[in-house]
Design an enzyme around this catalytic site. Structure first.
Site, PDB file in Angstrom:
ATOM      1  N   HIS A 111       0.874  -1.173   0.000  1.00  0.00           N
ATOM      2  CA  HIS A 111       0.000   0.000   0.000  1.00  0.00           C
ATOM      3  C   HIS A 111       0.915   1.228   0.000  1.00  0.00           C
ATOM      4  O   HIS A 111       2.017   1.186   0.563  1.00  0.00           O
ATOM      5  CB  HIS A 111      -0.835  -0.036   1.290  1.00  0.00           C
ATOM      6  N   ASP A 188       3.322  -4.173   8.075  1.00  0.00           N
ATOM      7  CA  ASP A 188       2.090  -3.401   7.965  1.00  0.00           C
ATOM      8  C   ASP A 188       0.919  -4.366   8.159  1.00  0.00           C
ATOM      9  O   ASP A 188       0.605  -5.170   7.287  1.00  0.00           O
ATOM     10  CB  ASP A 188       2.052  -2.740   6.578  1.00  0.00           C
ATOM     11  N   GLN A 191      -4.297  -4.725   7.125  1.00  0.00           N
ATOM     12  CA  GLN A 191      -5.335  -5.656   6.652  1.00  0.00           C
ATOM     13  C   GLN A 191      -5.422  -6.917   7.499  1.00  0.00           C
ATOM     14  O   GLN A 191      -6.507  -7.423   7.744  1.00  0.00           O
ATOM     15  CB  GLN A 191      -5.065  -6.048   5.183  1.00  0.00           C
ATOM     16  N   LYS A 214     -10.152  -0.383  10.832  1.00  0.00           N
ATOM     17  CA  LYS A 214     -10.316  -1.621  10.059  1.00  0.00           C
ATOM     18  C   LYS A 214     -10.585  -2.810  10.986  1.00  0.00           C
ATOM     19  O   LYS A 214     -10.796  -3.915  10.541  1.00  0.00           O
ATOM     20  CB  LYS A 214      -9.081  -1.872   9.201  1.00  0.00           C
ATOM     21  N   CYS A 352      -4.796   2.382  -3.619  1.00  0.00           N
ATOM     22  CA  CYS A 352      -3.547   2.921  -3.060  1.00  0.00           C
ATOM     23  C   CYS A 352      -2.391   1.938  -3.234  1.00  0.00           C
ATOM     24  O   CYS A 352      -1.517   1.831  -2.343  1.00  0.00           O
ATOM     25  CB  CYS A 352      -3.690   3.296  -1.579  1.00  0.00           C
TER      26      CYS A 352
HETATM   27  N1  PLP Z   1      -1.680  -0.529   4.692  1.00  0.00           N
HETATM   28  C1  PLP Z   1      -2.625  -1.269   4.099  1.00  0.00           C
HETATM   29  C2  PLP Z   1      -2.279  -2.650   3.625  1.00  0.00           C
HETATM   30  C3  PLP Z   1      -3.910  -0.754   3.920  1.00  0.00           C
HETATM   31  O1  PLP Z   1      -4.842  -1.496   3.328  1.00  0.00           O
HETATM   32  C4  PLP Z   1      -4.186   0.556   4.387  1.00  0.00           C
HETATM   33  C5  PLP Z   1      -5.509   1.160   4.175  1.00  0.00           C
HETATM   34  O2  PLP Z   1      -6.272   0.754   3.329  1.00  0.00           O
HETATM   35  C6  PLP Z   1      -3.163   1.277   5.013  1.00  0.00           C
HETATM   36  C7  PLP Z   1      -1.928   0.702   5.151  1.00  0.00           C
HETATM   37  C8  PLP Z   1      -3.398   2.663   5.530  1.00  0.00           C
HETATM   38  O3  PLP Z   1      -4.329   2.643   6.562  1.00  0.00           O
HETATM   39  P1  PLP Z   1      -4.916   4.020   7.145  1.00  0.00           P
HETATM   40  O4  PLP Z   1      -5.464   4.757   5.968  1.00  0.00           O
HETATM   41  O5  PLP Z   1      -5.957   3.574   8.097  1.00  0.00           O
HETATM   42  O6  PLP Z   1      -3.784   4.732   7.786  1.00  0.00           O
END
Ligand code: PLP
Length: 397
Positions: A111, A188, A191, A214, A352
């Site tokens: 992401h 990260d 998900q 999430k 993203c």
């Molecule tokens: N990393 C992953 C794999 C994601 O799917 C997301 C959000 O969709 C993020 C990071 C970023 O999360 P946030 O927008 O809640 O900071």
């Protein structure tokens, strides 16, 4: 299965298949935050009155709940505003300590929240930004990873579960390899956190980031887990109230971790809401959630495979909770628009994660993602609407 716990889903005739973007909130989380505002609200770590003590106790208890959930200790839990801020916090620290000749190794499927901060840290420090690939299945190309990992690598950044591919990455193995060359690893977990049990001790990762929203919790709060020694070696991210020990004109000293990273008024009501969400998930049991979502994901994939010209992003069908796909050359936005007419919420775009789409020769895809509240009726409604939409878009008689 648990749809009745979620007021929005009980009241609206919506088929919500966009949990990977953000999960709906159960009644008990909404009630917890409402009650907190009504009965216990005062800024934390600042006052002597009973309200302030109650508020601070609830905030620190939320830290303990989150720590227990991922098998960490409370002083390894930093409250941030989300996964993006958690990752930026670590990357900003590394931007100050990386030197030319050092390397950062990131997966192509990340992401942008776990890609761009590292790219920028390298640009600022002169370190080399290196990217490892995935196989046509979407699984990590371990040979490429091994080739690019070296004793120059200072940190590896990788998702526990990709928000496009839906595959769980072999984080324990990646961690072991990274540690062998002396590199740290940031995982990260944005998900994975709502779909599988996370045990940071077992993963042995150095940092783990996720967002509350999430995980059926509120927006505006996230978590950075860091091994205590790793947090202690990071410079502070932001400066201000609460994160200091002593301020003088010529010098400021900083509080211990994790408070050192919590400058200013923190999202403490949201932290309390997140702790309630964690308790909600724990009461159902992550094992039960995993079984339910695995079964439902397979059902979704089986149904999608009956649609002519469907191609999945990443060939592996061992996906968890989300499926990204295209249908021939039909523009995914046209399909999403048609689905929206039937109140089916899915996601369309690059999610993203532009690079992983390019890796599979696409710019964008449609993504269906599941939560613990979805069931086969949701998939059936989606499939009925999809087939109808495709028939219209193809101009079938
Ligand atoms: N990393 C992953 C794999 C994601 O799917 C997301 C959000 O969709 C993020 C990071 C970023 O999360 P946030 O927008 O809640 O900071």
């Amino acid at each position: 299965m648990f749809r009745q716990d979620f007021p929005l889903l009980s009241n609206e005739s919506v088929v919500y298949l966009d949990t990977a973007a953000s999960a709906q909130k159960p009644e008990i989380v909404l009630r917890e935050m409402d009650t907190f505002y009504r009965t216990s609200y005062a800024n934390v770590h600042r006052g002597q009155c009973a309200l302030a003590s109650r508020s601070t106790a609830a905030y620190e208890s939320a830290r303990e709940t989150v720590a227990r959930f991922i098998q960490a200790s409370p002083d390894e839990i930093v409250f941030t505003k989300g996964a993006t801020e958690s990752i930026n916090l670590v990357a900003a620290g590394y931007a100050q300590t990386l030197r030319p000749g050092d390397e950062v190794l990131v997966c192509v499927a990340e992401h942008h929240a776990n890609f761009v901060p590292w790219q920028q840290a390298c640009l600022r420090s002169g370190a080399l930004f290196n990217v490892f690939n995935v196989l046509p299945t979407g699984e990590i190309d371990m040979n490429d990873f091994r080739e690019k990992l070296s004793d120059r690598t200072k940190i590896v950044a990788v998702a526990h579960m990709s928000n496009v591919l839906g595959l769980l990455n072999p984080v324990r193995e990646l961690t072991e390899l990274a540690h062998r060359v002396g590199a740290k690893i940031l995982v990260d977990g944005a998900q994975s956190i709502a779909h599988t049990s996370v045990d940071v001790r077992d993963l042995d990762c150095d940092f783990f980031a996720f967002s509350g929203h999430k995980l059926y919790g509120p927006t505006g709060v996230g978590i950075l887990y860091g091994k205590k020694s790793c947090l202690e070696s990071l410079p502070p991210y932001q400066f201000g109230g609460d994160m200091i020990r002593h301020v003088a004109v010529d010098k400021t000293t900083f509080a211990d971790v994790p408070v050192r990273f919590e400058a200013g008024t923190t999202p403490f009501v949201e932290a309390v809401g997140l702790a309630k969400a964690v308790e909600y998930v724990e009461a159902i049991g992550m094992r039960q959630i995993e079984v339910h979502e695995k079964e439902l994901t397979h059902y979704l994939i089986d149904r999608l495979r009956t649609v002519p010209d469907v191609t999945f992003v990443g060939d592996s069908l061992n996906k968890r909770g989300l499926v990204s796909f295209n249908v021939g050359d039909i523009h995914p936005s046209d399909i999403a628009f048609a689905l929206a007419q039937d109140h089916i919420c899915v996601r369309v775009g690059h999610h993203c994660a532009m690079l992983i789409h390019h890796r599979f020769g696409r710019d964008i895809s449609l993504r269906v993602s599941l939560g613990l509240y979805n069931d086969r009726n949701d998939i059936d409604a989606f499939m009925r609407s999809l087939k109808k939409s495709l028939s219209l878009l193809r101009g079938d008689k």
